[in-house]
Design a protein around this motif. Structure first.
Motif, short mmCIF file in Angstrom:
data_model
loop_
_atom_site.label_atom_id
_atom_site.label_comp_id
_atom_site.label_asym_id
_atom_site.label_seq_id
_atom_site.Cartn_x
_atom_site.Cartn_y
_atom_site.Cartn_z
N LEU A 56 -8.51 17.49 34.78
CA LEU A 56 -8.18 16.47 35.78
C LEU A 56 -9.11 15.26 35.69
O LEU A 56 -9.99 15.19 34.84
CB LEU A 56 -8.24 17.11 37.17
CG LEU A 56 -7.23 18.24 37.38
CD1 LEU A 56 -7.53 19.02 38.65
CD2 LEU A 56 -5.80 17.69 37.43
N GLY A 57 -8.88 14.29 36.58
CA GLY A 57 -9.64 13.06 36.57
C GLY A 57 -10.96 13.17 37.29
O GLY A 57 -11.34 14.23 37.81
N GLY A 58 -11.68 12.03 37.36
CA GLY A 58 -12.96 12.00 38.04
C GLY A 58 -13.63 10.65 37.88
O GLY A 58 -13.21 9.84 37.04
N PRO A 59 -14.68 10.39 38.65
CA PRO A 59 -15.30 9.07 38.67
C PRO A 59 -16.34 8.83 37.60
O PRO A 59 -16.96 7.76 37.58
CB PRO A 59 -15.94 9.03 40.07
CG PRO A 59 -16.30 10.46 40.34
CD PRO A 59 -15.20 11.28 39.70
N ILE A 60 -16.58 9.80 36.72
CA ILE A 60 -17.54 9.62 35.65
C ILE A 60 -16.78 9.38 34.34
O ILE A 60 -15.55 9.44 34.31
CB ILE A 60 -18.48 10.83 35.53
CG1 ILE A 60 -17.68 12.12 35.31
CG2 ILE A 60 -19.36 10.94 36.77
CD1 ILE A 60 -18.53 13.36 35.14
N GLY A 61 -17.54 9.11 33.27
CA GLY A 61 -16.90 8.82 32.00
C GLY A 61 -17.49 9.63 30.86
O GLY A 61 -18.57 10.23 30.99
N VAL A 62 -16.81 9.61 29.73
CA VAL A 62 -17.29 10.33 28.56
C VAL A 62 -18.68 9.86 28.16
O VAL A 62 -19.52 10.66 27.73
CB VAL A 62 -16.29 10.15 27.39
CG1 VAL A 62 -16.86 10.70 26.09
CG2 VAL A 62 -14.96 10.82 27.72
N GLY A 63 -18.97 8.58 28.35
CA GLY A 63 -20.28 8.04 27.99
C GLY A 63 -21.41 8.48 28.90
O GLY A 63 -22.58 8.15 28.64
N ASP A 64 -21.09 9.23 29.95
CA ASP A 64 -22.12 9.68 30.89
C ASP A 64 -22.66 11.06 30.54
O ASP A 64 -23.33 11.70 31.36
CB ASP A 64 -21.53 9.74 32.32
CG ASP A 64 -21.17 8.36 32.84
OD1 ASP A 64 -21.90 7.40 32.54
OD2 ASP A 64 -20.15 8.25 33.55
N ALA A 65 -22.39 11.55 29.32
CA ALA A 65 -22.81 12.91 28.95
C ALA A 65 -24.32 13.09 29.02
O ALA A 65 -24.80 14.20 29.27
CB ALA A 65 -22.30 13.24 27.55
N ARG A 66 -25.09 12.01 28.84
CA ARG A 66 -26.54 12.15 28.94
C ARG A 66 -26.97 12.49 30.35
O ARG A 66 -27.95 13.22 30.57
CB ARG A 66 -27.22 10.84 28.50
CG ARG A 66 -28.75 10.91 28.46
CD ARG A 66 -29.32 9.60 27.94
NE ARG A 66 -28.95 8.49 28.80
CZ ARG A 66 -29.62 8.14 29.91
NH1 ARG A 66 -30.68 8.86 30.30
NH2 ARG A 66 -29.23 7.11 30.63
N LEU A 67 -26.23 12.01 31.33
CA LEU A 67 -26.54 12.29 32.73
C LEU A 67 -25.88 13.56 33.22
O LEU A 67 -26.42 14.26 34.08
CB LEU A 67 -26.08 11.12 33.61
CG LEU A 67 -26.75 9.77 33.35
CD1 LEU A 67 -26.08 8.69 34.20
CD2 LEU A 67 -28.24 9.84 33.67
N TYR A 68 -24.71 13.86 32.69
CA TYR A 68 -23.93 15.02 33.11
C TYR A 68 -23.63 15.88 31.89
O TYR A 68 -22.61 15.71 31.21
CB TYR A 68 -22.63 14.57 33.80
CG TYR A 68 -22.88 13.62 34.94
CD1 TYR A 68 -23.37 14.08 36.17
CD2 TYR A 68 -22.67 12.25 34.79
CE1 TYR A 68 -23.62 13.21 37.21
CE2 TYR A 68 -22.92 11.37 35.84
CZ TYR A 68 -23.40 11.85 37.04
OH TYR A 68 -23.66 10.99 38.07
N GLY A 69 -24.57 16.80 31.61
CA GLY A 69 -24.51 17.58 30.39
C GLY A 69 -23.27 18.41 30.22
O GLY A 69 -22.86 18.71 29.09
N PHE A 70 -22.62 18.77 31.35
CA PHE A 70 -21.42 19.60 31.25
C PHE A 70 -20.30 18.90 30.50
O PHE A 70 -19.38 19.56 30.00
CB PHE A 70 -20.94 20.04 32.64
CG PHE A 70 -20.41 18.93 33.50
CD1 PHE A 70 -19.10 18.51 33.39
CD2 PHE A 70 -21.23 18.30 34.43
CE1 PHE A 70 -18.60 17.47 34.18
CE2 PHE A 70 -20.74 17.29 35.23
CZ PHE A 70 -19.43 16.87 35.10
N LEU A 71 -20.34 17.55 30.42
CA LEU A 71 -19.28 16.84 29.71
C LEU A 71 -19.23 17.24 28.24
O LEU A 71 -18.16 17.35 27.65
CB LEU A 71 -19.47 15.33 29.85
CG LEU A 71 -19.14 14.73 31.23
CD1 LEU A 71 -19.59 13.28 31.30
CD2 LEU A 71 -17.65 14.84 31.53
N SER A 72 -20.39 17.47 27.64
CA SER A 72 -20.43 17.91 26.24
C SER A 72 -19.81 19.29 26.10
O SER A 72 -19.08 19.57 25.13
CB SER A 72 -21.87 17.90 25.72
OG SER A 72 -22.40 16.59 25.72
#
Length: 251
Positions: A56-72
């Motif tokens: 689903l969607g959300g207010p963060i982006g793929v480029g925020d992986a450094r801040l939100y490690g779960f994206l990786s």
């Protein structure tokens, strides 16, 4: 009793949920569960092996992986599913994560798109489950500032004046939508609260957006049933038929 198909929806914020998709997943045919992306174990077998994963969607982006490690971890999960041909649906952020999992660039777009508008379909799009969006008055909810390059192995399905890539398909089992076809206009009040900082910064008149959502509510429900219903029926024909039969008997 016939075994139900497993569906896992990966959620990034509580109010961006399955929306109108939920009503299509009959509980007699589908076992639906939410996975909270920021806190749950994305490597768990129940997610990796699910019959369908919806990102689903959300207010963060793929480029925020450094801040939100779960994206990786999320990208790795999606890559694993796409490599194995496991049914996967990505919406907005979910579509961008799918593009990243396929090795493509995700980047800031030319303009921020927030509001109801149309998309144009490619010839592949006209032959896909997205065909109902080809109507002259079809409106979808746009709510993004990032975009992605089209994966080389994918088929582009939709575009508009602002963005070349609004939807793509990978084979028959993977579908990525940059826009929010699942958005239930009745639940968007939660979005207006949750995204108030973004809306204010973008100069969006919330009252005008609210009125447009009310105007498009009935059509949005019809389009969601038509598009997602067709796509799900291609993946799970017996389960979708079973659900339709149960609804007909209870009517």
């Amino acid at each position: 009793m016939t075994e139900r198909r497993s569906v896992v929806a990966i959620r990034h914020v509580a109010f961006e949920d399955l929306g109108l998709i939920a009503g299509l997943l009959d509980p007699d045919a589908f076992d639906v569960a939410y996975c909270e992306a920021a806190t749950d174990d994305l490597s768990h077998r129940s997610i990796r092996a699910a019959d369908l994963v919806i990102v689903l969607g959300g207010p963060i982006g793929v480029g925020d992986a450094r801040l939100y490690g779960f994206l990786s971890e999320e990208i790795a999960l999606i890559e694993s599913r796409l490599t194995r041909g496991k049914p996967t649906l990505g919406i907005c952020l979910g579509a961008q994560l799918m593009a990243a999992a396929l090795g493509e660039r995700v980047h800031a777009g030319r303009v921020k798109e927030i509001g109801w508008g149309s998309v144009s379909l490619t010839p592949d799009g006209m032959r896909s489950a997205l065909a109902p969006l080809g109507g002259f008055d079809a409106q979808v909810l746009h709510w993004h500032g990032d975009t992605f390059d089209l994966p080389r192995s994918a088929r582009r399905l939709a575009f508009n004046a602002n963005y070349d890539n609004q939807a793509f398909a990978l084979g028959r089992n993977a579908l990525a939508l940059q826009f929010h076809l699942e958005a239930d206009a009745r639940q968007l009040e939660e979005w207006y609260v949750g995204h108030t900082v973004e809306l204010t910064a973008a100069g969006i008149d919330i009252n005008r957006l609210r009125e447009a959502s009310r105007t498009n509510s009935a059509q949005a429900q019809h389009l969601a049933r038509a598009v997602f219903g067709e796509w799900l029926a291609g993946l799970f024909p017996e389960e979708m038929m079973r659900g339709a039969g149960e609804h007909a008997r209870s009517a």
